[in-house]
Design a protein around this motif. Structure first.
Motif, PDB file in Angstrom:
ATOM      1  N   PHE A  86       3.510 -40.638  33.150  1.00 38.08           N
ATOM      2  CA  PHE A  86       3.469 -41.295  34.033  1.00 38.08           C
ATOM      3  C   PHE A  86       4.613 -42.187  34.483  1.00 38.08           C
ATOM      4  O   PHE A  86       4.691 -43.265  34.908  1.00 38.08           O
ATOM      5  N   GLY A  87       5.665 -41.154  34.578  1.00 36.13           N
ATOM      6  CA  GLY A  87       6.944 -41.525  35.438  1.00 36.13           C
ATOM      7  C   GLY A  87       7.779 -42.584  34.704  1.00 36.13           C
ATOM      8  O   GLY A  87       8.613 -43.075  35.538  1.00 36.13           O
ATOM      9  N   CYS A  88       7.729 -43.053  33.567  1.00 41.57           N
ATOM     10  CA  CYS A  88       8.497 -44.062  33.127  1.00 41.57           C
ATOM     11  C   CYS A  88       9.938 -43.414  32.873  1.00 41.57           C
ATOM     12  O   CYS A  88      10.401 -42.419  32.544  1.00 41.57           O
ATOM     13  N   ALA A  89      10.961 -44.022  33.341  1.00 40.77           N
ATOM     14  CA  ALA A  89      12.445 -44.178  32.928  1.00 40.77           C
ATOM     15  C   ALA A  89      12.764 -44.809  31.740  1.00 40.77           C
ATOM     16  O   ALA A  89      13.710 -44.178  31.106  1.00 40.77           O
ATOM     17  N   TYR A  90      12.223 -45.823  31.405  1.00 36.26           N
ATOM     18  CA  TYR A  90      12.727 -46.537  30.301  1.00 36.26           C
ATOM     19  C   TYR A  90      11.811 -46.840  29.086  1.00 36.26           C
ATOM     20  O   TYR A  90      10.475 -46.729  29.439  1.00 36.26           O
ATOM     21  N   ALA A  91      12.311 -47.080  28.037  1.00 36.30           N
ATOM     22  CA  ALA A  91      11.305 -47.874  26.891  1.00 36.30           C
ATOM     23  C   ALA A  91      11.919 -48.776  26.289  1.00 36.30           C
ATOM     24  O   ALA A  91      13.121 -48.559  25.781  1.00 36.30           O
ATOM     25  N   ILE A  92      11.420 -49.993  25.990  1.00 34.31           N
ATOM     26  CA  ILE A  92      11.970 -51.089  25.278  1.00 34.31           C
ATOM     27  C   ILE A  92      11.774 -50.574  24.047  1.00 34.31           C
ATOM     28  O   ILE A  92      10.606 -50.255  23.544  1.00 34.31           O
ATOM     29  N   ILE A  93      12.581 -50.831  23.076  1.00 32.72           N
ATOM     30  CA  ILE A  93      12.393 -50.639  21.616  1.00 32.72           C
ATOM     31  C   ILE A  93      13.128 -51.821  20.802  1.00 32.72           C
ATOM     32  O   ILE A  93      14.250 -52.258  21.110  1.00 32.72           O
ATOM     33  N   PRO A 123      16.354 -45.642  26.268  1.00 28.43           N
ATOM     34  CA  PRO A 123      15.875 -47.030  25.299  1.00 28.43           C
ATOM     35  C   PRO A 123      16.659 -47.934  25.819  1.00 28.43           C
ATOM     36  O   PRO A 123      17.614 -47.975  26.082  1.00 28.43           O
ATOM     37  N   ILE A 124      15.924 -49.118  26.049  1.00 30.05           N
ATOM     38  CA  ILE A 124      16.387 -50.542  26.019  1.00 30.05           C
ATOM     39  C   ILE A 124      16.288 -51.033  24.702  1.00 30.05           C
ATOM     40  O   ILE A 124      15.337 -51.486  24.162  1.00 30.05           O
ATOM     41  N   PHE A 125      17.271 -51.139  23.877  1.00 29.98           N
ATOM     42  CA  PHE A 125      17.549 -51.127  22.700  1.00 29.98           C
ATOM     43  C   PHE A 125      17.794 -52.664  22.523  1.00 29.98           C
ATOM     44  O   PHE A 125      18.904 -53.181  22.687  1.00 29.98           O
ATOM     45  N   CYS A 126      17.106 -53.405  21.923  1.00 30.93           N
ATOM     46  CA  CYS A 126      17.136 -54.827  21.698  1.00 30.93           C
ATOM     47  C   CYS A 126      17.672 -55.171  20.150  1.00 30.93           C
ATOM     48  O   CYS A 126      17.034 -54.676  19.200  1.00 30.93           O
ATOM     49  N   ILE A 127      18.693 -56.188  20.248  1.00 27.38           N
ATOM     50  CA  ILE A 127      19.098 -56.889  19.039  1.00 27.38           C
ATOM     51  C   ILE A 127      19.261 -58.036  19.348  1.00 27.38           C
ATOM     52  O   ILE A 127      19.225 -58.872  20.187  1.00 27.38           O
ATOM     53  N   GLY A 128      19.520 -58.823  18.099  1.00 24.51           N
ATOM     54  CA  GLY A 128      19.821 -60.241  18.108  1.00 24.51           C
ATOM     55  C   GLY A 128      19.278 -60.876  17.067  1.00 24.51           C
ATOM     56  O   GLY A 128      18.596 -60.496  16.069  1.00 24.51           O
ATOM     57  N   GLU A 129      20.065 -62.181  16.884  1.00 17.54           N
ATOM     58  CA  GLU A 129      19.679 -63.033  15.515  1.00 17.54           C
ATOM     59  C   GLU A 129      18.849 -63.898  15.745  1.00 17.54           C
ATOM     60  O   GLU A 129      18.493 -64.308  16.642  1.00 17.54           O
ATOM     61  N   THR A 130      18.280 -64.257  14.550  1.00 16.13           N
ATOM     62  CA  THR A 130      17.168 -65.382  14.635  1.00 16.13           C
ATOM     63  C   THR A 130      18.282 -66.874  14.631  1.00 16.13           C
ATOM     64  O   THR A 130      19.313 -66.929  14.514  1.00 16.13           O
ATOM     65  N   LEU A 131      17.484 -67.985  14.740  1.00 15.25           N
ATOM     66  CA  LEU A 131      18.090 -69.099  14.554  1.00 15.25           C
ATOM     67  C   LEU A 131      18.795 -69.539  13.503  1.00 15.25           C
ATOM     68  O   LEU A 131      20.173 -69.997  13.251  1.00 15.25           O
ATOM     69  N   GLU A 132      18.043 -69.314  12.220  1.00 15.75           N
ATOM     70  CA  GLU A 132      18.500 -69.393  11.074  1.00 15.75           C
ATOM     71  C   GLU A 132      19.838 -68.656  10.717  1.00 15.75           C
ATOM     72  O   GLU A 132      20.728 -69.112  10.041  1.00 15.75           O
ATOM     73  N   ALA A 158      25.093 -41.522  21.511  1.00 16.62           N
ATOM     74  CA  ALA A 158      23.816 -41.770  21.491  1.00 16.62           C
ATOM     75  C   ALA A 158      23.482 -43.032  22.476  1.00 16.62           C
ATOM     76  O   ALA A 158      22.713 -43.226  23.305  1.00 16.62           O
ATOM     77  N   LEU A 159      24.502 -44.165  22.365  1.00 18.33           N
ATOM     78  CA  LEU A 159      24.273 -45.464  22.800  1.00 18.33           C
ATOM     79  C   LEU A 159      24.443 -45.276  24.083  1.00 18.33           C
ATOM     80  O   LEU A 159      23.984 -46.177  24.856  1.00 18.33           O
ATOM     81  N   ALA A 160      25.227 -44.325  24.680  1.00 25.15           N
ATOM     82  CA  ALA A 160      25.765 -44.381  26.024  1.00 25.15           C
ATOM     83  C   ALA A 160      24.237 -43.744  26.799  1.00 25.15           C
ATOM     84  O   ALA A 160      24.488 -44.014  27.988  1.00 25.15           O
ATOM     85  N   LYS A 161      23.463 -43.228  26.155  1.00 23.57           N
ATOM     86  CA  LYS A 161      22.379 -42.809  26.796  1.00 23.57           C
ATOM     87  C   LYS A 161      21.036 -43.670  27.035  1.00 23.57           C
ATOM     88  O   LYS A 161      20.331 -43.332  27.524  1.00 23.57           O
ATOM     89  N   GLY A 162      21.467 -44.963  26.395  1.00 21.30           N
ATOM     90  CA  GLY A 162      20.527 -46.095  26.395  1.00 21.30           C
ATOM     91  C   GLY A 162      21.037 -47.102  27.021  1.00 21.30           C
ATOM     92  O   GLY A 162      22.053 -47.234  27.455  1.00 21.30           O
ATOM     93  N   VAL A 163      20.538 -48.369  26.990  1.00 17.23           N
ATOM     94  CA  VAL A 163      20.911 -49.447  27.262  1.00 17.23           C
ATOM     95  C   VAL A 163      20.704 -50.626  26.135  1.00 17.23           C
ATOM     96  O   VAL A 163      19.783 -50.357  25.231  1.00 17.23           O
TER      97      VAL A 163
END
Ligand code: PGA
Length: 250
Positions: A86-93, A123-132, A158-163
């Protein structure tokens, strides 16, 4: 020069009617978006509708998640080839909501990174820390661990092939944005960590900021050296707000 990417993460919001109005509004304003690449990630069931409206135009679309598997007995999951059909270019992961509500581990997210690439999705590869984690001073360790899971499995190239999307969990949907300095500090750390393995990948990879980004704070965040766009939740649901962020990248 990295082209900024502004991607809307609609999460579990929208209806056929609302999506039509939102996309009509976005398309009407795209003429003033000079520099950013623009994408939207609707709930999976609306992807065919989004495709029918956006096909052939300047706005790309993607999924909010994908299965690590290609097909089979995985009730409720969406496979990479389905998104691609269905034409997606990206996937958030690895969005923090999936990490916390669906117990996705760093290893699962690395498997999803691999699956996205295998089926031709960025891939739109999400990372991040919690408040704690931030308050106990382990932000860098946390994002390093999250990034390393992908590097260890797939290699740094591989990282260069995603965001990458740096999204401090405490800033998501809370109205508390990281200050441009706080965000830049972590973005620079991420790029620096990648540079230790490949200067080329570090220079190429786009690192988006996410977490209460709005038209009013987008320009100063996007002006930072290592911030290459945004992953937008709440403000992506209103055409004018989303366009305001896209224009801020001009
Ligand atoms: P927010 O969400 O913009 O509503 O904070 C960002 C995200 O979760 O991707």
């Amino acid at each position: 020069m990295r082209q900024p990417l502004v991607a809307g993460n609609w999460k579990m919001n929208g209806s056929v009617e609302e999506i039509k109005a939102l996309l009509d509004g976005i398309l009407a304003g795209m003429g003033d978006v000079k520099r950013a690449e623009v994408a939207v990630c609707p709930p999976a069931i609306y992807i065919p509708q989004v495709q029918s409206i956006l096909q052939g135009g300047a706005v790309a679309w993607g999924g909010q998640d994908l299965s690590t598997h290609e097909s089979g007995a995985y009730t409720g999951e969406i496979a990479g080839p389905m998104l691609k059909e269905f034409g997606c270019a990206y996937a958030i992961i690895g969005h923090s909501e999936r990490r916390s509500y669906h117990a996705e581990s760093d290893e699962t997210v690395a498997d999803k990174f691999e699956a996205a690439l295998k089926y031709g999705l960025k891939p739109i590869f999400c990372i991040g820390e919690t408040l704690e984690e931030r308050e106990s001073g382990v932000t860098e360790q946390v994002v390093a661990r999250q990034i390393d899971a992908v590097i260890n499995k797939l290699g740094v190239d591989a990282l260069a092939k995603g965001v990458i999307a740096y999204e401090p969990v405490w800033a998501i949907g809370t109205g508390k944005t990281a200050s441009p300095e706080q965000a830049q500090e972590v973005h620079a750390f991420i790029r620096g960590r990648i540079a230790k393995q490949s200067g080329d990948v570090a220079q190429k990879v786009r690192i988006l900021y996410g977490g209460s980004m709005k038209p009013g704070n987008a320009a100063e965040l996007l002006a930072k050296e290592d911030i290459d766009g945004g992953l937008i939740g709440g403000a992506a649901l209103k055409a004018e707000d989303f366009l305001g962020i896209c224009r801020a990248a001009n």
